[in-house]
Write an enzyme that holds these catalytic residues in place. Structure first.
Site, PDB file in Angstrom:
ATOM      1  N   PRO A  80      31.430  35.799  42.550  1.00 42.04           N
ATOM      2  CA  PRO A  80      30.252  35.384  43.323  1.00 42.04           C
ATOM      3  C   PRO A  80      29.849  33.937  43.002  1.00 42.04           C
ATOM      4  O   PRO A  80      29.903  33.533  41.839  1.00 42.04           O
ATOM      5  CB  PRO A  80      29.149  36.358  42.883  1.00 42.04           C
ATOM      6  CG  PRO A  80      29.807  37.403  42.067  1.00 42.04           C
ATOM      7  CD  PRO A  80      31.152  36.923  41.643  1.00 42.04           C
ATOM      8  N   GLY A  82      27.709  30.711  42.163  1.00 44.63           N
ATOM      9  CA  GLY A  82      26.477  30.455  41.401  1.00 44.63           C
ATOM     10  C   GLY A  82      26.145  31.582  40.440  1.00 44.63           C
ATOM     11  O   GLY A  82      25.005  31.752  40.039  1.00 44.63           O
ATOM     12  N   GLY A  84      27.457  32.035  37.390  1.00 45.24           N
ATOM     13  CA  GLY A  84      27.699  31.735  35.980  1.00 45.24           C
ATOM     14  C   GLY A  84      29.075  32.182  35.531  1.00 45.24           C
ATOM     15  O   GLY A  84      29.428  32.063  34.356  1.00 45.24           O
ATOM     16  N   SER A  87      32.775  30.238  39.396  1.00 45.46           N
ATOM     17  CA  SER A  87      33.372  30.256  40.745  1.00 45.46           C
ATOM     18  C   SER A  87      33.815  28.862  41.183  1.00 45.46           C
ATOM     19  O   SER A  87      34.905  28.692  41.721  1.00 45.46           O
ATOM     20  CB  SER A  87      32.402  30.859  41.761  1.00 45.46           C
ATOM     21  OG  SER A  87      31.260  30.044  41.868  1.00 45.46           O
ATOM     22  N   SER A  88      32.999  27.831  40.926  1.00 46.59           N
ATOM     23  CA  SER A  88      33.390  26.495  41.410  1.00 46.59           C
ATOM     24  C   SER A  88      34.574  25.955  40.610  1.00 46.59           C
ATOM     25  O   SER A  88      35.468  25.320  41.172  1.00 46.59           O
ATOM     26  CB  SER A  88      32.209  25.527  41.402  1.00 46.59           C
ATOM     27  OG  SER A  88      31.641  25.481  40.127  1.00 46.59           O
ATOM     28  N   ALA A  89      34.622  26.241  39.308  1.00 46.09           N
ATOM     29  CA  ALA A  89      35.774  25.798  38.508  1.00 46.09           C
ATOM     30  C   ALA A  89      37.047  26.490  38.999  1.00 46.09           C
ATOM     31  O   ALA A  89      38.100  25.860  39.130  1.00 46.09           O
ATOM     32  CB  ALA A  89      35.543  26.108  37.033  1.00 46.09           C
ATOM     33  N   ALA A  90      36.957  27.796  39.298  1.00 37.76           N
ATOM     34  CA  ALA A  90      38.152  28.527  39.739  1.00 37.76           C
ATOM     35  C   ALA A  90      38.643  28.014  41.098  1.00 37.76           C
ATOM     36  O   ALA A  90      39.847  27.857  41.310  1.00 37.76           O
ATOM     37  CB  ALA A  90      37.863  30.023  39.791  1.00 37.76           C
ATOM     38  N   ASP A 130      34.433  24.758  31.684  1.00 33.11           N
ATOM     39  CA  ASP A 130      34.718  25.725  32.759  1.00 33.11           C
ATOM     40  C   ASP A 130      36.095  25.470  33.364  1.00 33.11           C
ATOM     41  O   ASP A 130      36.900  26.393  33.532  1.00 33.11           O
ATOM     42  CB  ASP A 130      33.680  25.608  33.887  1.00 33.11           C
ATOM     43  CG  ASP A 130      32.291  26.044  33.457  1.00 33.11           C
ATOM     44  OD1 ASP A 130      32.082  26.317  32.274  1.00 33.11           O
ATOM     45  OD2 ASP A 130      31.392  26.102  34.333  1.00 33.11           O
TER      46      ASP A 130
END
Ligand code: MEV
Length: 308
Positions: A80, A82, A84, A87-90, A130
Site C-alpha cells: 500500500p 504511504g 511505511g 512502496s515508493s522505494a520498491a 529504503d
C-alpha cells in the site's frame, strides 16, 4: 519485454535518525512490486501518461537512467502507498532494475545509487535505507563507517552512509497499517527543523542511534524480550520527535498483551507500526480489532530480481 520485481521493507530501528547519519537497521519483506517494460511509441505508465503526478517516481527513474527508447511501463504492487512499507522505494528499484537490465547493467549497487537519487529528487531530504534495502534485500544495516559485510557507500553533501548486509533470524513481525498516508518528505523536514533548534531533539536522535546498535546485539542473541523493549523505547522517541500519530499509539497499545514490543516503522505520521511477537495470530487480531489492517510479514526477503 523485461520485468523486475523488488521488495518492500520495514525499518526495525533508526528511521529519521538515519537521515542524520545515525545507524539504522531495515529488512526486506515478502510484499513486492513488479515493473514490466515493453517497447512502445511513447512513454506510458499503467496505460496513462508518465506525467501523471501519481507516477513521479517512475518519471524520475526514467530521467535518471537516461533510457532513450520509449517504453510502456506496467506496475503491479502488493505494497500500500504511504504505508511505511517502502512502496515508493520498491517502485523506484523495480523500474530502475528493469531499465538497467535493458541496458545490460544490472547491478544492485548501481540501482541503489540511482534509486536514492530518484528519492532525493521526488521527496527531498532522505537517507538511502529504503532504496538500498529494496535493491539488496535480506537485511541492511546503515553505519557511519565501513564494517564487515560492507555493500556500498552513498554520499550526499557532507553526509555519507555505509550500507552493510546483515543476516537476521526469521522472527515473527506483524505490521499494523493505519490506512493513513504518511508523507515522508514533510515529516523528514519537520524533524530537521526541530533538530536545528533543539539540543533535546539532537540528543533523542543520537539515542535512537544507540538503540539500533544495542538492538543488533540483542537480535544476534535472539533475545526478543530485549529487542521488544528497545522497540518500545524507539517508538517513544519517535513520538517525541513529532512523527507519531494517535492511531499508531492505539495500535501499539492494542498489541501490548501479545508482543515483546512495538513501534512505528518508516516515516510515521500515519503509515504503519510493527510488533515483534511469538503470537502472530493474536497480534494480528488485536490490530484488526483496533481498526488497523494487519500483515504478517516474512523478514529477510530477496532483493530485486529480473525476470525475462
Ligand atoms: C522512511 O522509510 C525512513 C526515513 O528515515 C526517511 C529516510 O531515511 O529517507 C523517515
Amino acid at each position: 519485454m523485461v520485468a523486475c520485481s523488488a521488495p518492500g521493507k520495514v525499518i526495525l530501528f533508526g528511521e529519521h535518525a538515519v537521515v542524520f547519519g545515525e545507524p539504522a537497521l531495515a529488512t526486506a519483506i515478502d510484499l513486492r512490486t513488479k515493473a514490466t517494460l515493453s517497447p512502445s511509441k511513447r512513454w506510458r505508465v499503467n496505460h496513462g501518461p508518465i506525467s501523471n503526478p501519481r507516477q513521479k517516481y517512475v518519471k524520475a527513474a526514467v530521467e535518471i537512467s537516461k533510457m532513450a527508447g520509449p517504453m510502456d511501463v506496467e506496475i503491479e504492487s502488493q505494497i500500500p502507498e504511504g504505508s511505511g512499507m517502502g512502496s515508493s522505494a520498491a517502485v523506484t528499484v523495480a523500474v530502475l532494475g528493469a531499465l538497467n537490465s535493458v541496458k545490460d547493467d544490472f547491478k544492485a549497487e548501481t540501482v541503489a545509487i540511482e534509486a536514492f537519487d530518484v528519492e532525493h529528487t521526488v521527496q527531498g531530504r532522505a537517507s538511502p535505507i529504503d532504496t538500498s534495502t529494496s535493491a539488496h534485500g535480506r537485511a541492511v544495516l546503515v553505519l557511519r563507517r565501513k564494517d564487515s559485510r560492507f555493500l556500498w557507500q552513498i554520499n550526499r553533501g557532507d553526509r555519507s552512509w555505509f550500507l552493510h548486509h546483515r543476516d537476521i533470524p526469521q522472527m515473527h513481525l506483524v505490521v499494523g497499517y493505519t490506512g493513513i498516508v504518511g508523507e515522508t518528505g514533510p515529516l523528514v523536514a519537520k524533524v530537521k527543523e526541530y533538530a536545528e533548534k533543539s539540543k533535546k531533539a539532537r540528543d533523542m536522535i543520537s539515542e535512537i542511534g544507540q538503540i539500533t546498535i544495542a538492538a543488533l546485539e540483542a537480535i544476534g542473541e535472539e533475545n526478543y524480550e530485549r529487542v521488544g523493549s528497545l522497540m518500545t523505547r524507539n517508538h517513544i522517541l519517535l513520538n517525541a520527535l513529532g512523527v507519531g500519530h494517535p492511531f499508531l499509539d492505539a495500535l501499539v497499545k492494542a498489541v501490548e498483551p501479545y508482543s515483546w514490543g512495538a513501534k512505528l516503522t518508516g516515516a510515521g505520521g500515519g503509515g504503519s507500526m510493527i510488533a515483534l511477537t511469538e503470537r502472530p495470530a493474536e497480534t494480528a487480531k488485536a490490530i484488526e480489532a483496533a481498526g488497523g489492517k494487519a500483515f504478517k510479514v516474512r523478514v529477510g526477503a530477496r532483493g530485486m530480481e529480473v525476470m525475462r
